[in-house]
Design a protein around this motif. Structure first.
Motif, PDB file in Angstrom:
ATOM      1  N   ASP A  66      57.163  83.326  31.539  1.00  0.00           N
ATOM      2  CA  ASP A  66      56.405  82.100  31.271  1.00  0.00           C
ATOM      3  C   ASP A  66      57.225  81.122  30.435  1.00  0.00           C
ATOM      4  OD1 ASP A  66      54.261  80.350  31.432  1.00  0.00           O
ATOM      5  OD2 ASP A  66      53.288  81.145  29.641  1.00  0.00           O
ATOM      6  N   LEU A  67      58.445  80.856  30.892  1.00  0.00           N
ATOM      7  CA  LEU A  67      59.343  79.943  30.196  1.00  0.00           C
ATOM      8  C   LEU A  67      59.562  78.682  31.032  1.00  0.00           C
ATOM      9  CD1 LEU A  67      62.062  82.502  29.008  1.00  0.00           C
ATOM     10  CD2 LEU A  67      60.235  81.493  27.613  1.00  0.00           C
ATOM     11  N   GLN A  68      59.727  77.561  30.358  1.00  0.00           N
ATOM     12  CA  GLN A  68      60.065  76.297  31.017  1.00  0.00           C
ATOM     13  C   GLN A  68      61.403  75.830  30.450  1.00  0.00           C
ATOM     14  OE1 GLN A  68      56.684  76.579  29.632  1.00  0.00           O
ATOM     15  NE2 GLN A  68      56.222  77.447  31.632  1.00  0.00           N
ATOM     16  N   PRO A  69      62.495  76.316  31.024  1.00  0.00           N
ATOM     17  CA  PRO A  69      63.811  76.021  30.448  1.00  0.00           C
ATOM     18  C   PRO A  69      64.200  74.554  30.584  1.00  0.00           C
ATOM     19  CG  PRO A  69      64.036  77.204  32.524  1.00  0.00           C
ATOM     20  CD  PRO A  69      62.585  77.217  32.185  1.00  0.00           C
ATOM     21  N   THR A  70      64.816  74.041  29.532  1.00  0.00           N
ATOM     22  CA  THR A  70      65.359  72.684  29.565  1.00  0.00           C
ATOM     23  C   THR A  70      66.707  72.660  30.267  1.00  0.00           C
ATOM     24  OG1 THR A  70      64.265  72.237  27.444  1.00  0.00           O
ATOM     25  CG2 THR A  70      65.996  70.704  28.129  1.00  0.00           C
ATOM     26  N   PHE A  71      67.490  73.723  30.036  1.00  0.00           N
ATOM     27  CA  PHE A  71      68.820  73.840  30.626  1.00  0.00           C
ATOM     28  C   PHE A  71      68.897  75.101  31.476  1.00  0.00           C
ATOM     29  CE2 PHE A  71      69.480  71.695  26.492  1.00  0.00           C
ATOM     30  CZ  PHE A  71      69.996  70.496  26.949  1.00  0.00           C
ATOM     31  N   THR A  72      69.846  75.112  32.405  1.00  0.00           N
ATOM     32  CA  THR A  72      70.105  76.297  33.221  1.00  0.00           C
ATOM     33  C   THR A  72      71.595  76.595  33.186  1.00  0.00           C
ATOM     34  OG1 THR A  72      70.616  75.220  35.334  1.00  0.00           O
ATOM     35  CG2 THR A  72      68.274  75.479  34.769  1.00  0.00           C
ATOM     36  N   ILE A  73      71.977  77.674  33.825  1.00  0.00           N
ATOM     37  CA  ILE A  73      73.391  78.037  33.868  1.00  0.00           C
ATOM     38  C   ILE A  73      74.224  76.971  34.594  1.00  0.00           C
ATOM     39  CG2 ILE A  73      73.201  79.405  35.986  1.00  0.00           C
ATOM     40  CD1 ILE A  73      75.212  81.363  34.655  1.00  0.00           C
ATOM     41  N   LYS A  74      73.597  76.197  35.456  1.00  0.00           N
ATOM     42  CA  LYS A  74      74.299  75.083  36.117  1.00  0.00           C
ATOM     43  C   LYS A  74      74.800  74.082  35.080  1.00  0.00           C
ATOM     44  CE  LYS A  74      73.134  70.949  38.756  1.00  0.00           C
ATOM     45  NZ  LYS A  74      72.884  70.139  37.536  1.00  0.00           N
ATOM     46  N   ASP A  75      73.969  73.785  34.071  1.00  0.00           N
ATOM     47  CA  ASP A  75      74.370  72.847  33.019  1.00  0.00           C
ATOM     48  C   ASP A  75      75.540  73.408  32.210  1.00  0.00           C
ATOM     49  OD1 ASP A  75      72.212  70.872  33.447  1.00  0.00           O
ATOM     50  OD2 ASP A  75      70.936  72.539  32.842  1.00  0.00           O
ATOM     51  N   VAL A  76      75.522  74.706  31.980  1.00  0.00           N
ATOM     52  CA  VAL A  76      76.619  75.343  31.251  1.00  0.00           C
ATOM     53  C   VAL A  76      77.918  75.228  32.059  1.00  0.00           C
ATOM     54  CG1 VAL A  76      77.467  77.507  30.250  1.00  0.00           C
ATOM     55  CG2 VAL A  76      75.031  76.960  30.156  1.00  0.00           C
ATOM     56  N   ALA A  77      77.832  75.536  33.339  1.00  0.00           N
ATOM     57  CA  ALA A  77      79.022  75.482  34.200  1.00  0.00           C
ATOM     58  C   ALA A  77      79.605  74.074  34.255  1.00  0.00           C
ATOM     59  CB  ALA A  77      78.666  75.964  35.599  1.00  0.00           C
ATOM     60  N   GLU A  78      78.752  73.065  34.227  1.00  0.00           N
ATOM     61  CA  GLU A  78      79.223  71.677  34.284  1.00  0.00           C
ATOM     62  C   GLU A  78      79.866  71.223  32.979  1.00  0.00           C
ATOM     63  OE1 GLU A  78      76.019  69.887  37.545  1.00  0.00           O
ATOM     64  OE2 GLU A  78      75.686  69.578  35.386  1.00  0.00           O
ATOM     65  N   SER A  79      79.589  71.926  31.879  1.00  0.00           N
ATOM     66  CA  SER A  79      80.152  71.565  30.571  1.00  0.00           C
ATOM     67  C   SER A  79      81.177  72.582  30.095  1.00  0.00           C
ATOM     68  CB  SER A  79      79.019  71.441  29.537  1.00  0.00           C
ATOM     69  OG  SER A  79      78.012  70.566  29.978  1.00  0.00           O
ATOM     70  N   MET A  80      81.755  73.327  31.010  1.00  0.00           N
ATOM     71  CA  MET A  80      82.592  74.463  30.651  1.00  0.00           C
ATOM     72  C   MET A  80      83.828  74.064  29.832  1.00  0.00           C
ATOM     73  SD  MET A  80      82.525  77.657  30.681  1.00  0.00           S
ATOM     74  CE  MET A  80      81.136  77.854  31.781  1.00  0.00           C
ATOM     75  N   ASP A  81      84.341  72.875  30.051  1.00  0.00           N
ATOM     76  CA  ASP A  81      85.553  72.455  29.331  1.00  0.00           C
ATOM     77  C   ASP A  81      85.332  72.368  27.829  1.00  0.00           C
ATOM     78  OD1 ASP A  81      86.889  72.308  31.705  1.00  0.00           O
ATOM     79  OD2 ASP A  81      86.668  70.130  31.946  1.00  0.00           O
ATOM     80  N   ALA A  82      84.105  72.086  27.421  1.00  0.00           N
ATOM     81  CA  ALA A  82      83.803  71.934  25.990  1.00  0.00           C
ATOM     82  C   ALA A  82      82.954  73.089  25.466  1.00  0.00           C
ATOM     83  CB  ALA A  82      83.076  70.615  25.753  1.00  0.00           C
ATOM     84  N   MET A  83      82.972  74.221  26.157  1.00  0.00           N
ATOM     85  CA  MET A  83      82.060  75.315  25.836  1.00  0.00           C
ATOM     86  C   MET A  83      82.702  76.349  24.915  1.00  0.00           C
ATOM     87  SD  MET A  83      78.873  76.030  26.540  1.00  0.00           S
ATOM     88  CE  MET A  83      78.742  74.824  27.866  1.00  0.00           C
ATOM     89  N   ASP A  84      81.972  76.751  23.876  1.00  0.00           N
ATOM     90  CA  ASP A  84      82.322  77.916  23.078  1.00  0.00           C
ATOM     91  C   ASP A  84      81.042  78.704  22.857  1.00  0.00           C
ATOM     92  OD1 ASP A  84      80.859  76.721  20.999  1.00  0.00           O
ATOM     93  OD2 ASP A  84      82.639  75.882  20.059  1.00  0.00           O
ATOM     94  N   LYS A  85      81.119  79.805  22.111  1.00  0.00           N
ATOM     95  CA  LYS A  85      79.947  80.676  21.997  1.00  0.00           C
ATOM     96  C   LYS A  85      78.783  79.982  21.285  1.00  0.00           C
ATOM     97  CE  LYS A  85      81.509  83.105  17.790  1.00  0.00           C
ATOM     98  NZ  LYS A  85      81.881  84.430  17.246  1.00  0.00           N
ATOM     99  N   HIS A  86      79.096  79.068  20.366  1.00  0.00           N
ATOM    100  CA  HIS A  86      78.028  78.372  19.649  1.00  0.00           C
ATOM    101  C   HIS A  86      77.376  77.317  20.538  1.00  0.00           C
ATOM    102  CE1 HIS A  86      79.356  80.444  16.084  1.00  0.00           C
ATOM    103  NE2 HIS A  86      80.581  79.983  16.264  1.00  0.00           N
ATOM    104  N   THR A  87      78.203  76.616  21.315  1.00  0.00           N
ATOM    105  CA  THR A  87      77.658  75.624  22.248  1.00  0.00           C
ATOM    106  C   THR A  87      76.822  76.310  23.319  1.00  0.00           C
ATOM    107  OG1 THR A  87      79.689  74.360  21.908  1.00  0.00           O
ATOM    108  CG2 THR A  87      78.259  73.657  23.695  1.00  0.00           C
ATOM    109  N   ALA A  88      77.311  77.448  23.834  1.00  0.00           N
ATOM    110  CA  ALA A  88      76.583  78.177  24.879  1.00  0.00           C
ATOM    111  C   ALA A  88      75.206  78.597  24.387  1.00  0.00           C
ATOM    112  CB  ALA A  88      77.377  79.396  25.323  1.00  0.00           C
ATOM    113  N   ALA A  89      75.094  78.933  23.097  1.00  0.00           N
ATOM    114  CA  ALA A  89      73.815  79.377  22.538  1.00  0.00           C
ATOM    115  C   ALA A  89      72.750  78.287  22.629  1.00  0.00           C
ATOM    116  CB  ALA A  89      74.005  79.815  21.090  1.00  0.00           C
ATOM    117  N   SER A  90      73.175  77.020  22.604  1.00  0.00           N
ATOM    118  CA  SER A  90      72.208  75.918  22.653  1.00  0.00           C
ATOM    119  C   SER A  90      71.596  75.746  24.042  1.00  0.00           C
ATOM    120  CB  SER A  90      72.891  74.613  22.219  1.00  0.00           C
ATOM    121  OG  SER A  90      73.876  74.224  23.160  1.00  0.00           O
ATOM    122  N   TYR A  91      72.163  76.413  25.039  1.00  0.00           N
ATOM    123  CA  TYR A  91      71.631  76.339  26.399  1.00  0.00           C
ATOM    124  C   TYR A  91      70.651  77.475  26.701  1.00  0.00           C
ATOM    125  CZ  TYR A  91      75.084  72.759  27.575  1.00  0.00           C
ATOM    126  OH  TYR A  91      75.820  71.604  27.630  1.00  0.00           O
TER     127      TYR A  91
END
Length: 281
Positions: A66-91
């Motif tokens: 019963d979750l309504q996610p704001t972000f999905t793994i697609k958003d993470v993949a599109e931002s991969m160049d600027a991704m670290d473990k702390h940024t990933a946690a926000s998704y």
């Protein structure tokens, strides 16, 4: 914090959780239900749990929780160049149990946008901040599932007492053996108490895997759980089906604690003290 502390932190080995890939060779046999409820059961032990919905076309993890996610793994993949473990946690979206969920894409066609290198990086980032990362994979052994099972510490393969499920499970196990991955496999016999000409205790011999987990059949509880989006280990914890999941979680944690346990070596001064004390008594 002084320079010595900083150096010690830099030299300390990076934390890594365990990756559990939840797989099946046939659809509709409870893969998502197991992944969701096992994640919630593990979270009750005050440890950090992430759940990745790896069915990128038709994932149901968000629905089952019963979750309504704001972000999905697609958003993470599109931002991969600027991704670290702390940024990933926000998704990640946090469930009431404490489990943090990486949702599947909103649309089936978006699955094609997820490249294998990005998926591998996502797994590594999640493992850096969680004790366990569970992945609810797609049916069968598609490219993304193969990536997850290769990275996994353990592969949970579900089957039921249906002949088609057992036949396909055996083929999947043979394939994993050819890939050198069968040693990671843990068999889960789901709906183990359902009426069938095949007995649950016969399945290990048929597929060639010893010591499976058995999850009893409880269609009413599972259907209600999916319909209202509440994992049954939360609101039906005393049922046999929930107890089987809690037992699975306990055994996983016990196994991890044993593997992490390393007896502390006595220091030189400590050894010298005990040797001197022993010689004077």
């Amino acid at each position: 914090m002084n320079g010595a502390d900083n150096l010690q932190q830099e030299q300390a080995p990076a934390k890594r959780g365990e990756l559990i890939a939840v797989c099946s060779a046939k659809g509709g046999i409870g893969r998502t239900v197991l992944a969701v409820n096992l994640a919630v059961a593990l979270s009750k032990n005050n440890i950090q749990i992430a759940l990745l919905d790896g069915d990128f076309q038709f994932g149901d993890v968000s629905l089952a929780m019963d979750l309504q996610p704001t972000f999905t793994i697609k958003d993470v993949a599109e931002s991969m160049d600027a991704m670290d473990k702390h940024t990933a946690a926000s998704y990640l979206i946090r469930h009431s149990s404490g489990v943090k969920v990486m949702a599947a894409p909103e649309r089936p066609e978006q699955a094609d946008l997820l490249a294998a290198p990005a998926l591998g990086t996502v797994c590594d980032l999640l493992l850096a901040q969680h004790d366990y990362v569970l992945v609810d994979t797609e049916v069968g052994l598609k490219e993304s599932t193969l990536l997850f099972v290769e990275k996994a510490d353990q592969i949970f393969i579900l089957t039921t007492l249906e002949m088609a499920a057992i036949k396909n499970t055996r083929l999947m196990l043979e394939t994993l053996e050819a890939l050198g991955l069968r040693h990671k496999v843990q068999l889960v016999v789901n709906r183990a108490t359902m009426d069938s000409v095949i007995k649950a205790t016969d399945v290990p011999d048929i597929v060639g895997i010893e010591h499976p987990y058995y999850v009893p059949n409880d269609f009413a509880i599972v259907a209600q759980s999916l319909n209202i989006g509440v994992p049954f280990v939360q609101n039906h914890g005393k049922t046999d089906i929930a107890k089987s999941i809690f037992k699975m979680a306990e055994q996983l944690i016990s196994r991890r604690e044993i593997s992490l346990f390393k007896p502390k070596q006595p220091s030189f001064l400590n050894s010298l003290f005990h040797r001197t004390k022993g010689s004077t008594t």
